[in-house]
Design a protein around this motif. Structure first.
Motif, PDB file in Angstrom:
ATOM      1  N   MET A  87      -3.313  -0.284  -0.184  1.00 32.59           N
ATOM      2  CA  MET A  87      -2.932   0.863  -0.992  1.00 32.59           C
ATOM      3  C   MET A  87      -3.887   2.007  -0.678  1.00 32.59           C
ATOM      4  SD  MET A  87      -2.003  -0.613  -4.657  1.00 32.59           S
ATOM      5  CE  MET A  87      -0.532  -1.505  -4.900  1.00 32.59           C
ATOM      6  N   TYR A  88      -3.329   3.048  -0.112  1.00 31.67           N
ATOM      7  CA  TYR A  88      -4.148   4.143   0.382  1.00 31.67           C
ATOM      8  C   TYR A  88      -4.833   4.933  -0.726  1.00 31.67           C
ATOM      9  CZ  TYR A  88      -1.776   3.163   4.732  1.00 31.67           C
ATOM     10  OH  TYR A  88      -1.295   2.539   5.836  1.00 31.67           O
ATOM     11  N   ALA A  89      -4.235   4.983  -1.890  1.00 30.60           N
ATOM     12  CA  ALA A  89      -4.799   5.771  -2.986  1.00 30.60           C
ATOM     13  C   ALA A  89      -5.875   5.011  -3.759  1.00 30.60           C
ATOM     14  CB  ALA A  89      -3.691   6.191  -3.941  1.00 30.60           C
ATOM     15  N   ALA A  90      -6.228   3.837  -3.309  1.00 32.32           N
ATOM     16  CA  ALA A  90      -7.195   3.014  -4.035  1.00 32.32           C
ATOM     17  C   ALA A  90      -8.565   3.678  -4.083  1.00 32.32           C
ATOM     18  CB  ALA A  90      -7.317   1.640  -3.373  1.00 32.32           C
ATOM     19  N   THR A  91      -9.175   3.591  -5.235  1.00 26.36           N
ATOM     20  CA  THR A  91     -10.547   4.092  -5.400  1.00 26.36           C
ATOM     21  C   THR A  91     -11.522   2.932  -5.431  1.00 26.36           C
ATOM     22  OG1 THR A  91     -10.287   4.029  -7.795  1.00 26.36           O
ATOM     23  CG2 THR A  91      -9.759   6.113  -6.692  1.00 26.36           C
ATOM     24  N   TYR A  92     -11.060   1.776  -5.044  1.00 25.61           N
ATOM     25  CA  TYR A  92     -11.848   0.560  -5.116  1.00 25.61           C
ATOM     26  C   TYR A  92     -11.781  -0.153  -3.770  1.00 25.61           C
ATOM     27  CZ  TYR A  92     -13.449  -3.994  -6.804  1.00 25.61           C
ATOM     28  OH  TYR A  92     -14.146  -5.158  -6.992  1.00 25.61           O
ATOM     29  N   ASP A  93     -12.859  -0.807  -3.373  1.00 27.70           N
ATOM     30  CA  ASP A  93     -12.894  -1.578  -2.140  1.00 27.70           C
ATOM     31  C   ASP A  93     -12.189  -2.907  -2.386  1.00 27.70           C
ATOM     32  OD1 ASP A  93     -13.408  -2.865   0.235  1.00 27.70           O
ATOM     33  OD2 ASP A  93     -15.549  -3.124  -0.139  1.00 27.70           O
ATOM     34  N   TRP A  94     -10.994  -3.067  -1.840  1.00 31.68           N
ATOM     35  CA  TRP A  94     -10.216  -4.286  -2.033  1.00 31.68           C
ATOM     36  C   TRP A  94     -10.661  -5.403  -1.094  1.00 31.68           C
ATOM     37  CZ3 TRP A  94      -7.575  -4.502  -6.316  1.00 31.68           C
ATOM     38  CH2 TRP A  94      -7.082  -3.329  -6.873  1.00 31.68           C
ATOM     39  N   GLY A  95     -11.612  -5.117  -0.204  1.00 28.47           N
ATOM     40  CA  GLY A  95     -12.105  -6.125   0.722  1.00 28.47           C
ATOM     41  C   GLY A  95     -11.205  -6.242   1.939  1.00 28.47           C
ATOM     42  N   ALA A  96     -11.177  -7.425   2.520  1.00 31.40           N
ATOM     43  CA  ALA A  96     -10.380  -7.687   3.712  1.00 31.40           C
ATOM     44  C   ALA A  96      -9.530  -8.934   3.486  1.00 31.40           C
ATOM     45  CB  ALA A  96     -11.296  -7.874   4.920  1.00 31.40           C
ATOM     46  N   ILE A  97      -8.687  -9.242   4.442  1.00 30.58           N
ATOM     47  CA  ILE A  97      -7.789 -10.393   4.303  1.00 30.58           C
ATOM     48  C   ILE A  97      -8.571 -11.668   4.058  1.00 30.58           C
ATOM     49  CG2 ILE A  97      -6.167 -11.865   5.559  1.00 30.58           C
ATOM     50  CD1 ILE A  97      -5.092  -9.329   6.868  1.00 30.58           C
ATOM     51  N   ASP A  98      -9.644 -11.845   4.802  1.00 28.20           N
ATOM     52  CA  ASP A  98     -10.399 -13.092   4.676  1.00 28.20           C
ATOM     53  C   ASP A  98     -11.474 -13.039   3.590  1.00 28.20           C
ATOM     54  OD1 ASP A  98     -11.940 -11.269   6.026  1.00 28.20           O
ATOM     55  OD2 ASP A  98     -12.649 -12.661   7.551  1.00 28.20           O
ATOM     56  N   GLY A  99     -11.608 -11.926   2.919  1.00 22.83           N
ATOM     57  CA  GLY A  99     -12.582 -11.815   1.832  1.00 22.83           C
ATOM     58  C   GLY A  99     -12.188 -10.736   0.847  1.00 22.83           C
TER      59      GLY A  99
ATOM     60  N   ASP B 238      -9.311  -6.561  -8.028  1.00 24.41           N
ATOM     61  CA  ASP B 238      -9.496  -6.282  -9.444  1.00 24.41           C
ATOM     62  C   ASP B 238      -8.073  -6.284 -10.006  1.00 24.41           C
ATOM     63  OD1 ASP B 238      -9.563  -5.059 -11.932  1.00 24.41           O
ATOM     64  OD2 ASP B 238     -11.141  -3.667 -11.369  1.00 24.41           O
ATOM     65  N   THR B 239      -7.668  -7.380 -10.619  1.00 26.41           N
ATOM     66  CA  THR B 239      -6.272  -7.546 -11.025  1.00 26.41           C
ATOM     67  C   THR B 239      -5.798  -6.467 -11.994  1.00 26.41           C
ATOM     68  OG1 THR B 239      -6.952  -9.147 -12.695  1.00 26.41           O
ATOM     69  CG2 THR B 239      -6.233 -10.030 -10.579  1.00 26.41           C
ATOM     70  N   GLY B 240      -6.667  -5.986 -12.842  1.00 26.10           N
ATOM     71  CA  GLY B 240      -6.283  -4.928 -13.780  1.00 26.10           C
ATOM     72  C   GLY B 240      -5.942  -3.645 -13.054  1.00 26.10           C
ATOM     73  N   GLN B 241      -6.813  -3.219 -12.150  1.00 23.45           N
ATOM     74  CA  GLN B 241      -6.562  -1.988 -11.406  1.00 23.45           C
ATOM     75  C   GLN B 241      -5.357  -2.148 -10.480  1.00 23.45           C
ATOM     76  OE1 GLN B 241      -9.676  -0.667  -8.760  1.00 23.45           O
ATOM     77  NE2 GLN B 241      -8.868   1.419  -8.676  1.00 23.45           N
ATOM     78  N   LEU B 242      -5.225  -3.302  -9.853  1.00 26.31           N
ATOM     79  CA  LEU B 242      -4.088  -3.551  -8.978  1.00 26.31           C
ATOM     80  C   LEU B 242      -2.783  -3.472  -9.764  1.00 26.31           C
ATOM     81  CD1 LEU B 242      -3.144  -4.287  -6.139  1.00 26.31           C
ATOM     82  CD2 LEU B 242      -3.454  -6.688  -6.744  1.00 26.31           C
ATOM     83  N   GLY B 243      -2.759  -4.024 -10.941  1.00 27.89           N
ATOM     84  CA  GLY B 243      -1.569  -3.972 -11.788  1.00 27.89           C
ATOM     85  C   GLY B 243      -1.174  -2.556 -12.142  1.00 27.89           C
ATOM     86  N   GLU B 244      -2.163  -1.720 -12.456  1.00 28.52           N
ATOM     87  CA  GLU B 244      -1.884  -0.316 -12.786  1.00 28.52           C
ATOM     88  C   GLU B 244      -1.346   0.437 -11.573  1.00 28.52           C
ATOM     89  OE1 GLU B 244      -1.891   1.415 -15.703  1.00 28.52           O
ATOM     90  OE2 GLU B 244      -2.081  -0.603 -16.534  1.00 28.52           O
ATOM     91  N   MET B 245      -1.933   0.180 -10.412  1.00 29.51           N
ATOM     92  CA  MET B 245      -1.478   0.860  -9.197  1.00 29.51           C
ATOM     93  C   MET B 245      -0.058   0.452  -8.833  1.00 29.51           C
ATOM     94  SD  MET B 245      -4.872   0.843  -6.822  1.00 29.51           S
ATOM     95  CE  MET B 245      -4.186   1.904  -5.573  1.00 29.51           C
ATOM     96  N   LYS B 246       0.299  -0.788  -9.078  1.00 28.79           N
ATOM     97  CA  LYS B 246       1.644  -1.259  -8.767  1.00 28.79           C
ATOM     98  C   LYS B 246       2.693  -0.504  -9.570  1.00 28.79           C
ATOM     99  CE  LYS B 246       0.963  -6.047  -7.325  1.00 28.79           C
ATOM    100  NZ  LYS B 246       1.237  -7.442  -7.723  1.00 28.79           N
ATOM    101  N   LYS B 247       2.365  -0.124 -10.793  1.00 30.68           N
ATOM    102  CA  LYS B 247       3.331   0.582 -11.645  1.00 30.68           C
ATOM    103  C   LYS B 247       3.797   1.880 -11.012  1.00 30.68           C
ATOM    104  CE  LYS B 247       1.621  -1.320 -15.989  1.00 30.68           C
ATOM    105  NZ  LYS B 247       0.912  -1.002 -17.229  1.00 30.68           N
ATOM    106  N   THR B 248       2.872   2.636 -10.422  1.00 32.19           N
ATOM    107  CA  THR B 248       3.253   3.907  -9.802  1.00 32.19           C
ATOM    108  C   THR B 248       3.762   3.717  -8.384  1.00 32.19           C
ATOM    109  OG1 THR B 248       0.981   4.322  -9.088  1.00 32.19           O
ATOM    110  CG2 THR B 248       1.645   5.232 -11.209  1.00 32.19           C
ATOM    111  N   CYS B 249       3.215   2.770  -7.678  1.00 36.57           N
ATOM    112  CA  CYS B 249       3.608   2.546  -6.283  1.00 36.57           C
ATOM    113  C   CYS B 249       5.037   2.028  -6.186  1.00 36.57           C
ATOM    114  CB  CYS B 249       2.654   1.570  -5.613  1.00 36.57           C
ATOM    115  SG  CYS B 249       3.055   1.226  -3.891  1.00 36.57           S
ATOM    116  N   GLU B 250       5.415   1.130  -7.069  1.00 34.79           N
ATOM    117  CA  GLU B 250       6.734   0.508  -6.989  1.00 34.79           C
ATOM    118  C   GLU B 250       7.856   1.529  -7.114  1.00 34.79           C
ATOM    119  OE1 GLU B 250       6.662  -2.565  -9.931  1.00 34.79           O
ATOM    120  OE2 GLU B 250       5.641  -3.968  -8.598  1.00 34.79           O
ATOM    121  N   GLN B 251       7.608   2.627  -7.795  1.00 36.48           N
ATOM    122  CA  GLN B 251       8.644   3.647  -7.953  1.00 36.48           C
ATOM    123  C   GLN B 251       8.983   4.303  -6.624  1.00 36.48           C
ATOM    124  OE1 GLN B 251       7.019   6.317 -10.809  1.00 36.48           O
ATOM    125  NE2 GLN B 251       7.047   4.827 -12.466  1.00 36.48           N
ATOM    126  N   HIS B 252       8.012   4.356  -5.706  1.00 41.42           N
ATOM    127  CA  HIS B 252       8.209   5.039  -4.431  1.00 41.42           C
ATOM    128  C   HIS B 252       8.271   4.066  -3.255  1.00 41.42           C
ATOM    129  CE1 HIS B 252       7.371   8.667  -6.663  1.00 41.42           C
ATOM    130  NE2 HIS B 252       6.278   8.110  -7.101  1.00 41.42           N
TER     131      HIS B 252
END
Length: 70
Positions: free
Chosen positions: A1-13, A17-31
């Motif tokens: 997610m390009y608009a992330a303000t948080y370091d989501w790490g990498a595939i292997d690590g 942050d499930t709370g922030q990810l959940g909030e981002m999904k709400k706006t992302c899913e619309q587009h």
């Protein structure tokens, strides 16, 4: 997610942050899902696939790999 303000790490690590990810999904899913559905609809258009297969049959399946538009 390009608009992330948080370091989501990498595939292997990942560092999800499930709370922030959940909030981002709400706006992302619309587009994002509308774009995804458009791309899937383009690739899985039955008429285009059948046209491409028929072209391959007429050419004897020669000529290598091509896209649907070639």
């Amino acid at each position: 997610m390009y608009a992330a303000t948080y370091d989501w790490g990498a595939i292997d690590g990942h560092k999800f942050d499930t709370g922030q990810l959940g909030e981002m999904k709400k706006t992302c899913e619309q587009h994002c899902f509308s774009t995804l559905n458009h791309n899937l609809g383009y690739c899985y258009n039955d008429a285009r696939v059948l046209k491409w297969i028929w072209k391959q049959v007429r050419n004897g399946f020669k000529g290598g790999v091509h896209s649907f538009e070639d």
